[in-house]
Write a protein that holds these residues in place. Sequence first.
Motif, PDB file in Angstrom:
ATOM      1  N   ILE A 101       0.931  -0.961  -0.059  1.00  0.00           N
ATOM      2  CA  ILE A 101      -0.100   0.149   0.052  1.00  0.00           C
ATOM      3  C   ILE A 101       0.926   1.194  -0.021  1.00  0.00           C
ATOM      4  N   ARG A 102       0.722   2.235  -0.732  1.00  0.00           N
ATOM      5  CA  ARG A 102       1.560   3.295  -1.155  1.00  0.00           C
ATOM      6  C   ARG A 102       1.172   4.599  -0.133  1.00  0.00           C
ATOM      7  N   HIS A 103      -0.206   4.580   0.041  1.00  0.00           N
ATOM      8  CA  HIS A 103      -0.800   5.714   0.748  1.00  0.00           C
ATOM      9  C   HIS A 103      -1.819   5.481   1.591  1.00  0.00           C
ATOM     10  N   VAL A 104      -1.736   5.976   2.862  1.00  0.00           N
ATOM     11  CA  VAL A 104      -2.876   5.522   3.806  1.00  0.00           C
ATOM     12  C   VAL A 104      -3.274   7.191   4.332  1.00  0.00           C
ATOM     13  N   PRO A 105      -4.489   7.406   4.212  1.00  0.00           N
ATOM     14  CA  PRO A 105      -5.212   8.330   4.786  1.00  0.00           C
ATOM     15  C   PRO A 105      -5.155   8.052   6.338  1.00  0.00           C
ATOM     16  N   VAL A 106      -5.151   9.184   7.168  1.00  0.00           N
ATOM     17  CA  VAL A 106      -5.113   9.138   8.360  1.00  0.00           C
ATOM     18  C   VAL A 106      -6.600   9.810   9.022  1.00  0.00           C
ATOM     19  N   VAL A 107      -7.050   8.958   9.752  1.00  0.00           N
ATOM     20  CA  VAL A 107      -8.672   9.536  10.101  1.00  0.00           C
ATOM     21  C   VAL A 107      -8.895   9.661  11.475  1.00  0.00           C
ATOM     22  N   ASP A 108      -9.483  10.723  12.145  1.00  0.00           N
ATOM     23  CA  ASP A 108      -9.624  10.520  13.531  1.00  0.00           C
ATOM     24  C   ASP A 108     -11.297  11.096  13.896  1.00  0.00           C
ATOM     25  N   GLY A 109     -11.800  10.167  14.410  1.00  0.00           N
ATOM     26  CA  GLY A 109     -13.315  10.479  14.682  1.00  0.00           C
ATOM     27  C   GLY A 109     -14.154  10.609  13.064  1.00  0.00           C
ATOM     28  N   GLY A 110     -13.798  10.115  12.417  1.00  0.00           N
ATOM     29  CA  GLY A 110     -14.251   9.959  10.760  1.00  0.00           C
ATOM     30  C   GLY A 110     -13.835  11.011  10.140  1.00  0.00           C
ATOM     31  N   VAL A 111     -13.108  11.838  10.524  1.00  0.00           N
ATOM     32  CA  VAL A 111     -12.573  13.100   9.968  1.00  0.00           C
ATOM     33  C   VAL A 111     -11.184  13.001   9.445  1.00  0.00           C
ATOM     34  N   LEU A 112     -10.919  13.252   8.236  1.00  0.00           N
ATOM     35  CA  LEU A 112      -9.624  12.905   7.393  1.00  0.00           C
ATOM     36  C   LEU A 112      -8.570  14.071   8.152  1.00  0.00           C
ATOM     37  N   ARG A 113      -7.417  13.620   8.487  1.00  0.00           N
ATOM     38  CA  ARG A 113      -6.641  14.438   9.333  1.00  0.00           C
ATOM     39  C   ARG A 113      -5.360  14.716   8.354  1.00  0.00           C
ATOM     40  N   GLY A 114      -4.956  13.611   7.427  1.00  0.00           N
ATOM     41  CA  GLY A 114      -3.738  13.762   6.653  1.00  0.00           C
ATOM     42  C   GLY A 114      -3.548  12.559   6.019  1.00  0.00           C
ATOM     43  N   ILE A 115      -2.409  12.399   5.261  1.00  0.00           N
ATOM     44  CA  ILE A 115      -2.255  11.358   4.528  1.00  0.00           C
ATOM     45  C   ILE A 115      -0.772  11.024   4.535  1.00  0.00           C
ATOM     46  N   VAL A 116      -0.461   9.673   4.809  1.00  0.00           N
ATOM     47  CA  VAL A 116       0.955   9.242   4.967  1.00  0.00           C
ATOM     48  C   VAL A 116       1.154   8.146   3.369  1.00  0.00           C
ATOM     49  N   SER A 117       2.622   8.897   2.912  1.00  0.00           N
ATOM     50  CA  SER A 117       3.072   7.982   1.993  1.00  0.00           C
ATOM     51  C   SER A 117       4.022   6.787   2.529  1.00  0.00           C
ATOM     52  N   ILE A 118       4.239   5.827   1.689  1.00  0.00           N
ATOM     53  CA  ILE A 118       5.421   4.882   2.074  1.00  0.00           C
ATOM     54  C   ILE A 118       6.569   5.493   2.005  1.00  0.00           C
ATOM     55  N   GLY A 119       6.799   6.544   1.345  1.00  0.00           N
ATOM     56  CA  GLY A 119       7.947   7.296   1.551  1.00  0.00           C
ATOM     57  C   GLY A 119       8.342   8.069   2.690  1.00  0.00           C
ATOM     58  N   ASP A 120       7.298   8.717   3.275  1.00  0.00           N
ATOM     59  CA  ASP A 120       7.188   9.380   4.469  1.00  0.00           C
ATOM     60  C   ASP A 120       7.508   8.518   5.613  1.00  0.00           C
ATOM     61  N   VAL A 121       7.163   7.273   5.548  1.00  0.00           N
ATOM     62  CA  VAL A 121       7.052   6.238   6.610  1.00  0.00           C
ATOM     63  C   VAL A 121       8.576   5.500   6.619  1.00  0.00           C
ATOM     64  N   VAL A 122       8.832   5.330   5.423  1.00  0.00           N
ATOM     65  CA  VAL A 122       9.947   4.586   5.557  1.00  0.00           C
ATOM     66  C   VAL A 122      11.192   5.369   5.772  1.00  0.00           C
ATOM     67  N   LYS A 123      11.151   6.747   5.496  1.00  0.00           N
ATOM     68  CA  LYS A 123      12.290   7.656   5.605  1.00  0.00           C
ATOM     69  C   LYS A 123      12.666   7.743   7.456  1.00  0.00           C
ATOM     70  N   ARG A 124      11.327   7.872   7.794  1.00  0.00           N
ATOM     71  CA  ARG A 124      11.443   8.210   9.579  1.00  0.00           C
ATOM     72  C   ARG A 124      11.583   6.929   9.967  1.00  0.00           C
ATOM     73  N   ARG A 125      11.234   5.642   9.740  1.00  0.00           N
ATOM     74  CA  ARG A 125      11.513   4.504  10.236  1.00  0.00           C
ATOM     75  C   ARG A 125      13.031   3.946  10.104  1.00  0.00           C
ATOM     76  N   ILE A 126      13.430   4.435   9.046  1.00  0.00           N
ATOM     77  CA  ILE A 126      15.142   4.097   8.821  1.00  0.00           C
ATOM     78  C   ILE A 126      15.900   5.102   9.817  1.00  0.00           C
ATOM     79  N   ASP A 127      15.486   6.425   9.875  1.00  0.00           N
ATOM     80  CA  ASP A 127      15.974   7.391  10.897  1.00  0.00           C
ATOM     81  C   ASP A 127      15.859   6.631  12.200  1.00  0.00           C
ATOM     82  N   GLU A 128      14.690   6.081  12.583  1.00  0.00           N
ATOM     83  CA  GLU A 128      14.506   5.560  13.922  1.00  0.00           C
ATOM     84  C   GLU A 128      15.471   4.287  14.276  1.00  0.00           C
ATOM     85  N   LEU A 129      15.574   3.773  13.478  1.00  0.00           N
ATOM     86  CA  LEU A 129      16.492   2.360  13.508  1.00  0.00           C
ATOM     87  C   LEU A 129      18.086   2.713  13.449  1.00  0.00           C
TER      88      LEU A 129
END
Lengths: 144, 144
Positions: A101-129
């Motif tokens: 999955i390349r893109h995941v919308p972030v939803v809070d209480g039924g309301v769209l809050r943002g979207i994260v891409s695989i690039g966003d997630v991977v970059k930060r996970r690698i920094d974290e590791l």
Amino acid sequence: MRINDVLRDKGGSVVTVAPDTDVTALLALLAEHRIGAAVVSADGNRVDGIVSERDVVRALAERGPAVLQESVQRICTVEVHTCGADVRLDDLMRVMTEQRIRHVPVVDGGVLRGIVSIGDVVKRRIDELETERAALSNYITTGG
Amino acid sequence: MRINDVLRDKGGSVVTVAPDTDVTALLALLAEHRIGAAVVSADGNRVDGIVSERDVVRALAERGPAVLQESVQRICTVEVHTCGADVRLDDLMRVMTEQRIRHVPVVDGGVLRGIVSIGDVVKRRIDELETERAALSNYITTGG
């Protein structure tokens, strides 16, 4: 790190399109914002679907240029994988890489809050590791 | 880990298209092989360019449906970032994430050996980092 931290870092703006937007207008919007997918939403808050450049090229391969005049609701994915803002980064990354999955919308209480891409997630996970590994190496070298 | 190990793992087959292939045929090929990009090559060995689904949608946004009859050489990227098989995984990943490159053809002695995607690279880099971290944690816990 949680998805909320990713959104704070990258900003929470999401490009949405109404379900009756045609594919030509979608392509102009993706180019303008330099993104690969948009959330389909009738009211700008609820996630009705997600539509990506891949959906467009696959539909073109199947049905030809008539696709460019179709509405995005004809080609979008309606069973959207969404997540909450409190989800852990490593948990979401696992789901995204396993299910491709390349893109995941972030939803809070039924309301769209943002979207994260695989690039966003991977970059930060690698920094974290890399940070964790450096801390462990340092602990071993200096004896804590 | 080096790129050679990635190719051994995923296989070295690459989908190539001749420069005069039209975009409609390219889209059929990408769908058939379930991939996002193909190498443009006149002789099947030399890398003359790379063409991705993103190149197609951006060209469609600019010039409309006529793009579907154009040849791939009109829309492809000709300054292709390639790498050798002996490049380190972490070095290539840094370049791909920083420069936002999704696909890198692997070339040895002027001959196309394979192609790696950002997904291939990231998956293995994360496995590598998690293994290293577990080994360091274990070293600390057990005293080596």
